[in-house]
Design an enzyme around this catalytic site. Sequence first.
Site, PDB file in Angstrom:
ATOM      1  N   ARG A  57       0.801  -1.216   0.000  1.00 13.66           N
ATOM      2  CA  ARG A  57       0.000   0.000   0.000  1.00 13.66           C
ATOM      3  C   ARG A  57       0.835   1.268   0.000  1.00 13.66           C
ATOM      4  O   ARG A  57       0.595   2.187  -0.792  1.00 13.66           O
ATOM      5  CB  ARG A  57      -0.916   0.052   1.243  1.00 13.66           C
ATOM      6  CG  ARG A  57      -2.180  -0.726   1.113  1.00 13.66           C
ATOM      7  CD  ARG A  57      -2.598  -1.254   2.465  1.00 13.66           C
ATOM      8  NE  ARG A  57      -1.674  -2.296   2.837  1.00 13.66           N
ATOM      9  CZ  ARG A  57      -1.841  -3.587   2.491  1.00 13.66           C
ATOM     10  NH1 ARG A  57      -2.901  -3.961   1.833  1.00 13.66           N
ATOM     11  NH2 ARG A  57      -0.941  -4.487   2.825  1.00 13.66           N
ATOM     12  N   THR A  58       1.800   1.329   0.916  1.00 15.17           N
ATOM     13  CA  THR A  58       2.504   2.605   1.087  1.00 15.17           C
ATOM     14  C   THR A  58       3.267   2.967  -0.187  1.00 15.17           C
ATOM     15  O   THR A  58       3.168   4.083  -0.692  1.00 15.17           O
ATOM     16  CB  THR A  58       3.462   2.526   2.294  1.00 15.17           C
ATOM     17  OG1 THR A  58       2.710   2.078   3.423  1.00 15.17           O
ATOM     18  CG2 THR A  58       4.074   3.879   2.595  1.00 15.17           C
ATOM     19  N   LYS A  87      26.508  -3.502  -1.595  1.00 13.77           N
ATOM     20  CA  LYS A  87      27.974  -3.364  -1.735  1.00 13.77           C
ATOM     21  C   LYS A  87      28.577  -2.697  -0.514  1.00 13.77           C
ATOM     22  O   LYS A  87      29.734  -2.298  -0.526  1.00 13.77           O
ATOM     23  CB  LYS A  87      28.297  -2.530  -2.971  1.00 13.77           C
ATOM     24  CG  LYS A  87      27.766  -3.088  -4.271  1.00 13.77           C
ATOM     25  CD  LYS A  87      28.177  -2.163  -5.423  1.00 13.77           C
ATOM     26  CE  LYS A  87      27.496  -2.551  -6.708  1.00 13.77           C
ATOM     27  NZ  LYS A  87      27.732  -1.555  -7.761  1.00 13.77           N
ATOM     28  N   ARG A 108      11.421   3.947   3.166  1.00 14.08           N
ATOM     29  CA  ARG A 108      11.038   2.896   4.124  1.00 14.08           C
ATOM     30  C   ARG A 108      12.285   2.090   4.442  1.00 14.08           C
ATOM     31  O   ARG A 108      13.048   1.738   3.531  1.00 14.08           O
ATOM     32  CB  ARG A 108       9.953   1.990   3.557  1.00 14.08           C
ATOM     33  CG  ARG A 108       9.803   0.737   4.432  1.00 14.08           C
ATOM     34  CD  ARG A 108       8.546  -0.028   4.156  1.00 14.08           C
ATOM     35  NE  ARG A 108       7.365   0.710   4.597  1.00 14.08           N
ATOM     36  CZ  ARG A 108       6.166   0.162   4.688  1.00 14.08           C
ATOM     37  NH1 ARG A 108       5.979  -1.100   4.370  1.00 14.08           N
ATOM     38  NH2 ARG A 108       5.130   0.885   5.079  1.00 14.08           N
ATOM     39  N   HIS A 136       5.460   5.880  11.427  1.00 15.19           N
ATOM     40  CA  HIS A 136       4.932   5.742  10.066  1.00 15.19           C
ATOM     41  C   HIS A 136       3.929   6.888   9.914  1.00 15.19           C
ATOM     42  O   HIS A 136       2.718   6.679   9.916  1.00 15.19           O
ATOM     43  CB  HIS A 136       4.247   4.381   9.957  1.00 15.19           C
ATOM     44  CG  HIS A 136       3.887   3.949   8.572  1.00 15.19           C
ATOM     45  ND1 HIS A 136       3.950   4.769   7.477  1.00 15.19           N
ATOM     46  CD2 HIS A 136       3.431   2.747   8.106  1.00 15.19           C
ATOM     47  CE1 HIS A 136       3.550   4.097   6.402  1.00 15.19           C
ATOM     48  NE2 HIS A 136       3.247   2.875   6.757  1.00 15.19           N
TER      49      HIS A 136
HETATM   50  C1  NCD Z   1       2.104  -1.230   8.123  1.00 13.99           C
HETATM   51  C2  NCD Z   1       3.606  -1.029   8.245  1.00 13.99           C
HETATM   52  O1  NCD Z   1       4.335  -1.186   7.281  1.00 13.99           O
HETATM   53  O2  NCD Z   1       4.008  -0.645   9.328  1.00 13.99           O
HETATM   54  N1  NCD Z   1       1.690  -1.401   6.802  1.00 13.99           N
HETATM   55  C3  NCD Z   1       1.289  -0.308   6.105  1.00 13.99           C
HETATM   56  O3  NCD Z   1       2.078   0.536   5.779  1.00 13.99           O
HETATM   57  N2  NCD Z   1      -0.029  -0.166   5.861  1.00 13.99           N
HETATM   58  C4  NCD Z   1       1.552  -2.260   9.033  1.00 13.99           C
HETATM   59  C5  NCD Z   1       2.163  -3.618   9.052  1.00 13.99           C
HETATM   60  O4  NCD Z   1       3.072  -3.923   8.277  1.00 13.99           O
HETATM   61  O5  NCD Z   1       1.714  -4.400   9.868  1.00 13.99           O
END
Ligand code: NCD
Length: 308
Positions: A57-58, A87, A108, A136
């Site tokens: 999703r993100t 590397k 991320r 997040h």
């Molecule tokens: C979450 C995350 O990556 O922290 N996912 C997301 O971005 N919707 C939740 C998860 O991974 O459990």
Amino acid sequence: MLKKVPMRHVVQVQDFRNEDISRLFELTSAARQGLLKNTLRDANPIVCSLFYEPSTRTRMSFEAAAIRLGCQVIGTENAAQFSSAIKGESLEDSIRVISGYCNAIVLRHFQDNTAERASLVSRVPIINAGCGTGQHPTQAFLDLYTILSKLKSIEGRSFALCGDLKHGRTVRSLAYLLGRYKIKGIHFVAPTGLEVEQDIKDYLTRHGVLYQELSSLDSIIESVDVVYATRVQKERITESVYQHVQYPYEIKRELVLQMKPDALLMHPLPRNKEIAEDVDTLPQAIYFEQAENGLYVRMALLHMLFNH
Ligand code: NCD
């Protein structure tokens, strides 16, 4: 010509004042109505999506948001293997280089504090798309937007945040965000060993927000306004710990039928066993709409960054 973007990192929800959030949500509603489409076409900024950890999703909603606004997207969905990290390049060196190629970096990472580290060396805004067990922020913004769009108000509302509260960065960011409003309180419901961390409790205490820790939803399910379920973060614990985790809740249809008719059942997704699939058709289940709002909130955020 792309306007010079003032350095504005989005590392944690505290980087946003309440008035920034109001503006973000006005823009989110505009995005939802299709009003932000191609608004960055002339400026045509390049957004780098740099993901060291899996995401559905993100990453996709950020990339779709950027494209819908008229940006271009570069990056990698597996930076741990497909970038020079393999590397031995440090995150800092990668960011020093990549920030010369683009106008914003969506990051991320599996380690804590990486968005903050990146922000210290980047020449362009860093947007934290979930780093380790830290924060997040854009997930919390889309969560709050969804809550407000459904309930219309947040004051006086009560919340149950459930699941792996020790490692869950979505819950951390959401709790930090909720702590700014005059809510009724938060019930934390976690399996033994995965309870909410002290920094969150200290923050809520400092902000005068009531909270309690529970081992089950049963006593509060009829009265809460929002149940926010999360999965156990399997990748952050050992296999043997994972095998011994006892879910304090498995949200079944019968349980959701006890919720107030206008209460919300949310989940950042992906779900594992926390919510039974036959719950999806109940009116309280809004997690797919929540995920869709991620697109609009991220359009709004990028729009704000490039039009500051
Ligand atoms: C979450 C995350 O990556 O922290 N996912 C997301 O971005 N919707 C939740 C998860 O991974 O459990």
